[in-house]
Design an enzyme around this catalytic site. Structure first.
Site, PDB file in Angstrom:
ATOM      1  CD  GLU C  57      -1.962  -2.307   1.337  1.00 46.68           C
ATOM      2  OE1 GLU C  57      -0.845  -2.642   1.780  1.00 46.68           O
ATOM      3  OE2 GLU C  57      -2.877  -3.118   1.154  1.00 46.68           O
ATOM      4  CG  HIS C 126     -11.019  -6.056   6.340  1.00 49.97           C
ATOM      5  ND1 HIS C 126     -10.185  -6.636   7.248  1.00 49.97           N
ATOM      6  CD2 HIS C 126     -10.571  -6.454   5.126  1.00 49.97           C
ATOM      7  CE1 HIS C 126      -9.274  -7.359   6.616  1.00 49.97           C
ATOM      8  NE2 HIS C 126      -9.488  -7.267   5.330  1.00 49.97           N
TER       9      HIS C 126
END
Lengths: 424, 441, 324
Positions: C57, C126
């Site tokens: 990321e 999440h």
């Protein structure tokens, strides 16, 4: 003793020797040699003067000097095309100067002045020169590798022949971005040369104390990025190695990891007491001073005379004098510019709200600078806390301006803090 | 398991109460239904009874302390059970800061409850004063929202005279709007002053100059009742657009009736009782006078409950004679006597003070011939009754005769009563009083 | 059209319109995107413009920043907002700062897209709502579209904008349908939408909570005779504070509804702004309805209990009028 062993190992693996720099590379033409030496000398003198200016509190924050690394900087940048991109670390005054950024704008940036190459916003660690494709010094260790990968992606995307050189220190090879960037650059076959400037220390932590693999050129092999090494104290060796690495990156679309083994003669920053290394060790490396050894070879091979060298040094000194004078004469950025360049304003975003936490008045954005009296006064009040030198400087300029405009009103009395000595 | 005793709600309008006296001391036995504490509500002083058996293990609200309804004021638990609240901890701390602390205070507290009782009592004494001076909840500062404050300031309305309808009694914008609609009788402050002084300091006048001319100023804290009276009276004046109707009533018939009733009834009905009875009868015929203007609506009440204003203890109390229209004159007289007695003795209860639909205020006993009164909001009207006085009157045959005349003034809220309404009602009252036999029925 | 289709359309149109635009992210190509927002784009535009990346990321965003500085217009997808935390270095230290710290010499026309929000039992790594973290950072623009039309219009605007944009989508909203204007162009950032007019209380709903706020407003009207004005700021930076203040000056009451955590949240920030700018118009304290102050739990009842629903908004509004 590990220390000694490491040093001698670097020496033996590097191509250069203490007394005969780059003997295996024949000297290029005189103009090139002149340019290379002049740049190295200029960087050296610039850095020395910057250190002095720091002690005089003309420069704030951290100051990381590259003295000892001039061959690495000049040798590599000399191998780049003008259209190639360079990204560096926070030890990057030399890189900016080597790429052609005027020393005076670099010095002005260190002074925090409006004529600095980042308009006084970045300081020593964040020099930038878009025109010369020097895409910045970065304060985050390892933070510039993804950026360089992105710049290289742009080269690839647009199908240009441009390549990217990304410089970082030995400490950065331990960051996650190192592996991530190597992988992505190799995966996407990007024209980038990752150049690790191994100056033996990540701040005060010696290489063998921070990296399990001390041959840094091997550290990217697992990611598909081949590595090579050069003697960072030998400008010709660095130049040669970088040229080859750039060729592979550019023509073969194969990213490269190039390790330049070098040494910084000064501490990590000005505030570094250097307790992690011995004076003897520093002395040993100093005997391989890249400028002295290259100069010696030029004289030995009768390309330059001692007088030529002296003249070059004089020129460097004069340039640095001029830089300091320029920086000193450059004003501090206008306080009303505090919010400038926070956003690019355009059709989609014409204004924005920012609230100065000290005042309930909102700043409506760059185009509506007249945010009001209160924010301006708050900025003035805050600026009055700048160090003695800055406060005096601002006062002097204010008086000057008042005299010129015939206005009697002086600036608010400064309430300066003690000048801080800086440090890490 | 200890049971919390909360500040009880003891009247319809009560929001907070003041602990006057703990009848049971800490450590003392508490029995369900037996008096536990005396509470001063906005209307009266009340004895609150315990609703559980046990021992009063902890008192959290000291005498003199004012707390909102629902706040824990004490804990009742099993004998020997320890106080557990955070408040007790604090007190231990403050106790140890005293100049002469008892080193074993804490141990003692656990072991010998009776002995340490007196100690905290004494230590707590300073607290009420502190609470009174710094209580932001309601003692000094009126709770009002920022917009309400701004509007009141702009309109020159006194917040103290407006009752809040927001959460926790907060005065909100709607309250100001209602107050403004009701006619801005409040003093318009000079704008200069407004600008110069921050809103919170408006309460206190400047200390220099004025004081000297008036001599020394002795400020007196208002009791809860006094504060309620001042708030409601100011509210009435600020909101109700009032008009006055004056009338003289020939009470000779009543005088005669009273003389006769004195012989048969005990207590003999007073003239005021007769006025109450006459009003009650008339109210049945004029329902709007027995109503209220509220939030843009008229409320008309089925019961006729006449309040009688009584002066007592430096304040004004209006006990209610419920269903006065259905009560005989004698019953009204007995009720009134009982209520006035309770007011004088200080043990009138909130239910006896609420629910009025009309008020009679009589200052005749002080020789006042005629006066105006302030409507008891949200009632539609109040009848101000003056003294009986022999006056020369021209009778039907044209002769001048001496009659017992009484001046009355009906003060009406113009939002519900119009001139004719009041006049007709008043005429009916006069008719009833001038031919009082129907009152005695 | 569904929210995710609107996003897809915006991406397709911008890819068509500008050669410099490319998208990259984890599993956005062959896999068509974890939430299928990028479905079909790889086939249409090829792997130069639609780039699957390794799971990295920080470097994905950093590559976006670098390529943007050098002239491209990357759109980076991060699979959830929680994964954006791995890229905070590049987002905060570089994307947000570069234009400023280099004196305006470089621009970073980068869009970082990411979904947030709970409700799908994805647990504590999440499901969070972290718009406040990005709102905190000067130099970033932050969009929180709640309708399909806004998703498309704002994404187009984000891609065309020269600033780094944090574009926060919502996992719940992906499947929601809404009218999307034919041939709609980019919207303007910094323009709030008044979803429902009302005179009694201003309810500001962030991201999915704009939808929740609207439903709550209907209930307030039907069950409590309160007319709530529902405002969806659509972008948090720039923030259309004017519209919110106008409304508060009219209603004198404000409730801010967000799914994120209470401390240092969007609501905390807005409450401060409102009381600073409209103190004298308030009839009640500015109220907040926020997610529970816990990592998002997995178990369905717990998860549902951990973020606001209509009932919470209704209660918060009522509490401004009377003691509950």
């Amino acid at each position: 003793m590990a220390r000694e062993a490491a040093v001698s190992k670097e020496k033996s693996t590097g191509n250069g020797t203490a007394d005969g720099a780059g003997a295996q590379h024949s000297l290029p033409d005189k103009d090139t040699c002149h340019a290379v030496l002049a740049k190295m000398m200029l960087i050296r003198r610039f850095e020395e003067r910057a250190g002095e200016m720091y002690a005089k509190a003309k420069i704030g924050g951290f100051l990381h000097l590259c003295i000892g690394e001039e061959a690495t900087i000049v040798g590599s940048t000399q191998a780049m095309r003008d259209t190639d991109y360079l990204l560096s670390t926070y030890r990057e005054h030399g890189q900016a100067i080597a790429r052609g950024t005027p020393p005076k704008t670099v010095m002005a940036e260190l002074f925090g002045r409006v004529d600095g190459c980042s308009k006084g916003r970045g300081g020593s660690m964040h020099l930038f020169d878009m025109e010369r494709r020097f895409l910045g010094g970065y304060g985050i260790v390892g933070g510039n590798l993804p950026l360089a990968t992105g710049v290289a992606l742009q080269c690839e995307y647009n199908g240009t022949e441009d390549a990217v050189v990304c410089m970082f220190g030995d400490g950065a090879t331990n960051q996650g971005t190192f592996g991530e960037s190597m992988n992505m650059a190799a995966l996407w076959k990007l024209p980038v040369v990752f150049m690790v400037i191994n100056n033996q220390f990540g701040m005060g932590t010696a290489l063998e104390r921070h990296s399990a693999v001390t041959d840094l050129s091997k550290k990217a092999e697992g990611y598909g990025v081949p590595g090579s090494r050069c003697d960072g104290m030998d400008v010709l060796d660095v130049h040669s190695a970088t040229t080859e690495a750039l060729r592979k990156a550019r023509e073969d679309r194969q990213p490269q990891l190039l390790e330049a083994v070098t040494y910084r003669f000064r501490g990590h920053s000005m505030a570094d007491p250097e307790e992690y290394r011995s004076k003897d060790e520093v002395e040993e490396w100093r005997r391989r001073d890249p400028i002295a050894s290259f100069s010696k070879r030029l004289v030995d091979e009768e390309m330059f005379s001692e007088e030529d060298l002296e003249k070059l040094d004089q020129e460097a000194m004069a340039t640095v004098d001029e830089a300091v004078q320029f920086a000193d004469n450059s004003p501090f950025p206008d306080l009303d510019s505090l919010y400038d360049n926070l956003y690019v304003l355009g059709e989609q975003v014409r204004g924005w709200w920012s609230v100065d936490e000290r005042s309930p008045e909102p700043h409506r954005g760059e185009r509506e600078r007249e945010a009001g009296r209160v924010p301006h006064e708050l900025a003035e009040a805050g600026a009055a806390y700048a160090g003695v030198a800055e406060a005096q400087e601002r006062k002097r300029r204010q008086r000057q301006a008042d005299e010129e405009h015939g206005e009697g009103e002086g600036e608010h009395a400064a309430d300066p803090r003690d000048v801080e000595g800086g440090g890490d | 398991m200890a049971t919390d005793v909360m500040m009880p709600r003891l009247s319809d309008s009560m929001e907070e109460g003041t602990v006057l006296k703990w009848i049971v001391e800490v450590g003392g036995e508490v029995k369900r239904g037996e008096p536990l504490v005396e509470i001063e509500t906005d209307k009266a002083n009340m004895t609150y009874e315990a609703d559980t058996d046990g021992v009063l293990i902890e008192v959290l609200a000291d005498e003199g302390q004012t707390l909102p309804i629902g706040e824990v004021i004490a804990r009742i638990g099993a004998p020997g059970e320890e106080a557990g609240g955070g408040r007790a901890e604090e007190e231990k701390e403050s106790a140890s800061e005293e100049p002469e602390p008892e080193p074993e205070a804490e141990e003692k507290e656990a072991e010998e409850e009776p002995e340490e009782e007196a100690e905290p009592e004494r230590e707590r004494e300073p607290e009420p004063a502190r609470a009174a001076s710094s209580d932001g909840g309601g003692n000094g500062r009126v709770k009002a929202s920022p917009v309400a404050r701004r509007m009141a300031r702009e309109m020159g309305l006194e917040l103290a005279g407006i009752s809040g309808t927001g959460p926790g009694g907060r005065i909100v914008k709607a309250d100001i709007e209602a107050a403004a609609k009701g006619g801005g009788t409040a003093v318009k402050e000079r704008e200069k002053e407004e600008e110069q002084a921050p809103p919170t300091s408006d309460v206190r006048p400047p200390t220099s100059g004025a004081d000297g001319a008036k001599g020394e100023v002795r400020t007196q804290e208002l009791t809860r009742l006094q504060r309620t009276v001042s708030r409601r009276m100011a509210e009435s004046k600020a909101t109700a657009p009032e008009f006055l109707l004056n009338m003289e009533i020939d009470m000779s018939g009543c005088v005669e009736l009273r003389e006769r009733l004195k012989e048969v009834a005990e207590p003999a009905p007073s003239f005021n009782d007769m006025v109450v009875k006459a009003c009650a009868s008339a109210l049945r015929e004029f329902p709007r006078v027995n109503g209220a203007y509220r939030d843009g609506q008229w409320e008309l009440y089925s019961r006729i409950n006449v309040g009688v204003a009584v002066a007592a203890q430096d304040t004004l109390i209006v006990p209610t004679i419920f269903d006065a229209d259905q009560k005989s004159l004698g019953m009204i007289a007995r009720d009134a006597r009982a209520l006035i007695g309770k007011v004088r003795d200080g043990n009138i209860t909130p239910p006896e003070l609420s629910g009025g639909t009309f008020t009679v205020s009589n200052l005749g006993m002080y020789g006042i011939e005629s006066f105006s009164a302030v409507i008891n909001p949200p009632q539609a009207a109040i009848l101000a009754v003056g003294a009986l006085k022999k006056k020369p009157v021209v009778d039907e045959s044209g002769r001048i005769v001496a009659r017992d005349m009484m001046a009355v003034t009906l003060v009406c809220d113009h939002r519900i009563l119009y001139g004719a309404d009041g006049a007709e009602f008043l005429a009916r009252v006069r008719q009833l009083l001038e031919q009082p036999l129907s009152l005695a029925l | 059209m569904r929210y995710r289709e609107a996003l897809n359309q915006a991406l397709r149109e911008e890819l068509e319109a500008d050669e410099r635009v490319f998208i990259m992210g984890e599993d956005i190509g062959v896999f068509q995107g974890a939430f299928k927002v990028t479905a079909g784009l790889l086939e249409e535009f090829g792997d130069k413009r639609v780039r699957d990346t390794p799971i990295s990321e920080n470097t994905i965003v950093g590559v976006g920043v670098g390529s943007a500085m050098a002239g491209l217009r990357p759109v980076v997808e991060l699979m959830t907002i929680n994964f954006a935390l791995l890229a905070l270095d590049q987002i905060v230290n570089h994307a947000a700062a570069i234009h400023y710290m280099f004196g305006g010499q470089a621009k970073v026309p980068l869009v970082v897209r990411m979904p947030q929000g709970g409700g799908h039992q994805l647990g504590p790594t999440h499901s969070h709502s972290l718009e406040a973290m990005f709102l905190h950072v000067p130099g970033l623009l932050v969009a929180v579209p709640s309708t399909a039309a806004d998703a498309k219009g704002l994404l187009k605007a984000a891609i065309q904008d020269d600033n780094p944009v944090i574009f926060i989508e919502h996992e719940y909203l992906y499947g929601q349908r809404g009218e999307v204007p034919e041939n709609g162009g980019p919207m303007r950032f910094g323009e709030a939408a008044v979803r429902r007019e009302g005179s009694d209380v201003t309810v500001v709903g962030i991201s999915r909570m704009a939808v929740t706020a609207e439903r709550a407003a209907e209930r307030l009207a039907h069950e409590h005779e309160l007319e709530a004005e529902v405002i969806d700021p659509r972008t948090l930076r720039p923030l259309d504070l004017d519209t919110i203040l106008e409304s508060v000056k009219k209603t004198n009451r404000a409730v801010i509804v967000e799914e994120g955590w209470p401390h240092g949240g969007v609501g905390a920030n807005l409450a401060a702004l409102i009381q600073e700018q409209a103190f004298d118009y308030l009839d009640a304290p500015v109220a907040r309805v926020t997610g529970a102050d816990v990592p998002m739990p997995y178990s369905k009842p717990l998860e549902q209990a951990a973020f606001p629903h209509e009932e919470h908004v209704v209660q918060a509004c009522l509490a401004l009028f009377k003691d509950l």
